[in-house]
Design an enzyme around this catalytic site. Structure first.
Site, mmCIF file in Angstrom:
data_model
loop_
_atom_site.group_PDB
_atom_site.id
_atom_site.type_symbol
_atom_site.label_atom_id
_atom_site.label_comp_id
_atom_site.label_asym_id
_atom_site.label_seq_id
_atom_site.Cartn_x
_atom_site.Cartn_y
_atom_site.Cartn_z
ATOM 1 N N CYS A 28 -5.193 -6.723 -8.064
ATOM 2 C CA CYS A 28 -4.585 -5.603 -7.347
ATOM 3 C C CYS A 28 -5.581 -4.448 -7.188
ATOM 4 O O CYS A 28 -6.072 -3.914 -8.189
ATOM 5 C CB CYS A 28 -3.347 -5.110 -8.089
ATOM 6 S SG CYS A 28 -2.605 -3.647 -7.335
ATOM 7 N N LYS A 55 8.767 -10.937 -11.086
ATOM 8 C CA LYS A 55 8.603 -9.865 -12.059
ATOM 9 C C LYS A 55 9.633 -9.953 -13.181
ATOM 10 O O LYS A 55 10.818 -10.180 -12.917
ATOM 11 C CB LYS A 55 8.732 -8.515 -11.349
ATOM 12 C CG LYS A 55 7.696 -8.302 -10.264
ATOM 13 C CD LYS A 55 8.138 -7.260 -9.260
ATOM 14 C CE LYS A 55 7.195 -7.270 -8.056
ATOM 15 N NZ LYS A 55 7.751 -6.569 -6.906
#
Length: 245
Positions: A28, A55
């Site tokens: 990321c 998640k």
């Protein structure tokens, strides 16, 4: 602690009193900003990587937006890349990265906000058909020149921060630094940026690559491209690419 990404159904890794934790994802660019600041300032911390396609509920409880980076220490939680970076610089003032001059801080914010234009042009090329790349490169180079000119106007050193890296250098690197690898990422030489057109940025790339926080958090173009290919239109990106543990 494992570097592998925690996914839905995984148990929450218990925190330790007084230990700073970053919730991240290895590829990321926004989390990379915070990771580089942590390393630059030599801040002890632990890392928990998150599977952003699956998640864990406990991560969503910390940040309902489901985005990384997230910082946590005891009962304090800070989210968003620029907010986490600024918070770290304020709470751990050694090796200060933010400028004292309000005018410089304001213009650093402009440079940060403008990154959205370059990032959009960058990813547009990655998604383009080969025949569309030359036209889209023209658009990308327009935004590239914006940073070339602003860096040259500062006339203080190879970094946007002058003779030493500043917060703005670490904020810009994760996106701006990838532009020079477009040829490799697309497999098309037409996507290569001619750095001879951008001597200030060429010098910046050179000195940035020498910084330990950059070396520790930046993947080579081939590895990053492999991850991108695994993540485009794929419900299960390879977040653990290259990990053996």
């Amino acid at each position: 602690m494992t570097q592998k990404a925690f996914a839905q159904g995984s148990a929450f890794p218990p925190t330790k009193p007084g230990v700073l934790r970053i919730y991240s994802m290895r590829f990321c660019p926004y989390a990379q900003r915070t990771r580089m600041v942590l390393l630059h300032k030599n801040i002890p911390h632990e890392t928990v990587n998150i599977n952003l396609k699956s998640k864990p509920d406990w991560f969503l409880a910390l940040n309902p937006l489901g985005q990384v980076p997230v910082l946590q220490i005891d009962d304090k939680v800070v989210v968003e890349s620029t907010a986490t970076c600024d918070w770290l610089d304020d709470v751990y003032p050694e090796n200060r990265l933010q400028p004292n001059d309000p005018y410089r801080r304001a213009w650093d914010r402009v440079l940060t906000e403008y990154m959205g234009k370059l990032s959009s042009a960058f990813f547009a090329i990655l998604r383009s058909q080969p025949g569309d790349i030359p036209e889209k490169i023209v658009e990308l180079e327009k935004h590239f020149k914006f940073y070339e000119d602003k860096l040259g106007a500062r006339n203080e050193g190879p970094f946007f921060g002058g003779s030493q890296p500043a917060m703005i250098d670490y904020i810009l690197w994760p996106h701006l630094g990838k532009v020079s690898n477009l040829g490799v990422m697309t497999g098309n030489s037409a996507a290569e940026i001619d750095l001879l057109k951008f001597p200030n940025l060429a010098s910046w790339f050179k000195v940035m690559w020498e910084l330990p926080p950059v070396k520790a958090t930046t993947f080579d173009a081939e590895t990053y491209t492999t991850f991108l290919k695994s993540s485009i239109n794929n419900p299960t990106p390879d977040y653990d690419l290259g990990l053996e543990e």
